[in-house]
Design a protein around this motif. Structure first.
Motif, PDB file in Angstrom:
ATOM      1  N   LYS A 109       0.846  -1.170   0.000  1.00  0.00           N
ATOM      2  CA  LYS A 109       0.000   0.000   0.000  1.00  0.00           C
ATOM      3  C   LYS A 109       0.896   1.239   0.000  1.00  0.00           C
ATOM      4  O   LYS A 109       1.734   1.406   0.876  1.00  0.00           O
ATOM      5  CB  LYS A 109      -0.896  -0.019   1.233  1.00  0.00           C
ATOM      6  CG  LYS A 109      -2.051   0.911   1.143  1.00  0.00           C
ATOM      7  CD  LYS A 109      -3.001   0.667   2.290  1.00  0.00           C
ATOM      8  CE  LYS A 109      -4.307   1.337   1.996  1.00  0.00           C
ATOM      9  NZ  LYS A 109      -5.271   1.126   3.056  1.00  0.00           N
ATOM     10  N   ARG A 154       1.289   5.128   0.354  1.00  0.00           N
ATOM     11  CA  ARG A 154       0.570   6.260   0.930  1.00  0.00           C
ATOM     12  C   ARG A 154       0.505   7.392  -0.078  1.00  0.00           C
ATOM     13  O   ARG A 154       1.390   7.584  -0.888  1.00  0.00           O
ATOM     14  CB  ARG A 154       1.252   6.709   2.215  1.00  0.00           C
ATOM     15  CG  ARG A 154       0.969   5.706   3.312  1.00  0.00           C
ATOM     16  CD  ARG A 154       1.470   6.067   4.665  1.00  0.00           C
ATOM     17  NE  ARG A 154       1.353   7.390   5.149  1.00  0.00           N
ATOM     18  CZ  ARG A 154       0.545   7.754   6.146  1.00  0.00           C
ATOM     19  NH1 ARG A 154      -0.234   6.878   6.699  1.00  0.00           N
ATOM     20  NH2 ARG A 154       0.546   8.989   6.585  1.00  0.00           N
ATOM     21  N   ARG A 165      -7.955  10.053   8.403  1.00  0.00           N
ATOM     22  CA  ARG A 165      -8.874   9.145   7.713  1.00  0.00           C
ATOM     23  C   ARG A 165      -8.551   9.085   6.227  1.00  0.00           C
ATOM     24  O   ARG A 165      -8.507   8.007   5.635  1.00  0.00           O
ATOM     25  CB  ARG A 165     -10.316   9.599   7.918  1.00  0.00           C
ATOM     26  CG  ARG A 165     -11.333   8.623   7.337  1.00  0.00           C
ATOM     27  CD  ARG A 165     -12.744   9.179   7.331  1.00  0.00           C
ATOM     28  NE  ARG A 165     -12.912  10.296   6.430  1.00  0.00           N
ATOM     29  CZ  ARG A 165     -12.993  10.214   5.102  1.00  0.00           C
ATOM     30  NH1 ARG A 165     -12.912   9.057   4.511  1.00  0.00           N
ATOM     31  NH2 ARG A 165     -13.159  11.285   4.359  1.00  0.00           N
ATOM     32  N   CYS A 190      -5.654   9.677   4.723  1.00  0.00           N
ATOM     33  CA  CYS A 190      -4.376   9.008   4.471  1.00  0.00           C
ATOM     34  C   CYS A 190      -4.423   7.523   4.820  1.00  0.00           C
ATOM     35  O   CYS A 190      -3.684   6.739   4.217  1.00  0.00           O
ATOM     36  CB  CYS A 190      -3.258   9.705   5.233  1.00  0.00           C
ATOM     37  SG  CYS A 190      -2.764  11.256   4.441  1.00  0.00           S
ATOM     38  N   ALA A 191      -5.285   7.129   5.738  1.00  0.00           N
ATOM     39  CA  ALA A 191      -5.399   5.705   6.063  1.00  0.00           C
ATOM     40  C   ALA A 191      -6.089   4.951   4.941  1.00  0.00           C
ATOM     41  O   ALA A 191      -5.769   3.781   4.688  1.00  0.00           O
ATOM     42  CB  ALA A 191      -6.181   5.528   7.369  1.00  0.00           C
ATOM     43  N   SER A 192      -6.984   5.594   4.224  1.00  0.00           N
ATOM     44  CA  SER A 192      -7.702   4.904   3.144  1.00  0.00           C
ATOM     45  C   SER A 192      -6.986   5.044   1.820  1.00  0.00           C
ATOM     46  O   SER A 192      -7.296   4.332   0.878  1.00  0.00           O
ATOM     47  CB  SER A 192      -9.128   5.449   3.011  1.00  0.00           C
ATOM     48  OG  SER A 192      -9.093   6.811   2.576  1.00  0.00           O
ATOM     49  N   GLY A 193      -6.037   5.935   1.709  1.00  0.00           N
ATOM     50  CA  GLY A 193      -5.350   6.144   0.418  1.00  0.00           C
ATOM     51  C   GLY A 193      -4.093   5.439   0.381  1.00  0.00           C
ATOM     52  O   GLY A 193      -3.540   4.795  -0.349  1.00  0.00           O
TER      53      GLY A 193
END
Length: 164
Positions: free
Chosen positions: A68, A70, A159, A161-164
């Motif tokens: 993943k 960022r 939120r 940055c956690a999902s991207g």
């Protein structure tokens, strides 16, 4: 079973023995082919207690999931926010200096950030600049109001940055 095993085992000959098998001939693909090379399907089990060899093709492992990555700006912004919490101190002048440094760091992080993350970083930068102005007395208003806005936007940034 014993006859199959004896057939598949290569003959052991001592050096110089007459009638030794010829050396393996290279195949057109460059691989060495031996007269009695057992194929993976024909190979005998390792021991008498092991399970019989399966004649089905092995399932290939799926490749690992991609790492993943960022979104651009997330790490730089997180570092700037951490530095503010570490460096702000308790005096208004120390907090103002830390807020001004955070504003500068966030503007640098926002240069390459795009989309919702970039917009949120620029908003945080403006809020830290406003906090610096209020703490130094350049503008009126309650610094705690700006701090509440910053905390709300930091939660939204986390939120994003956690999902991207």
């Amino acid at each position: 079973m014993v006859a199959l095993f004896a057939y598949l085992m290569p003959l052991k000959t001592s050096p110089g023995t007459v009638g030794s098998s010829p050396s393996p001939a290279p195949s057109p693909t460059g691989q060495v082919v031996t007269p009695h090379s057992p194929s993976p399907v024909d190979s005998p089990p390792e021991s008498s207690t092991s399970q019989p060899a399966s004649h089905t093709q092995a399932v290939q492992e799926s490749p690992p999931p991609p790492l993943k990555v960022r979104t651009v700006g997330c790490d730089e912004t997180a570092a700037a926010l951490t530095a503010y919490r570490r460096d702000a101190g308790t005096s208004p002048s120390g907090q103002a200096a830390a807020a001004q440094q955070t504003y500068s760091d966030l503007m640098g992080a926002a240069l390459n950030a795009q989309g919702a993350v970039g917009a949120k970083i620029r908003r945080l930068a403006a809020e830290f600049q406003e906090l610096s102005f209020r703490l130094t007395g350049m503008t009126g208003g309650d610094p705690n109001q700006v701090i509440a806005d910053i905390n709300t936007d930091v939660a939204e940034f986390n939120r994003l940055c956690a999902s991207g």
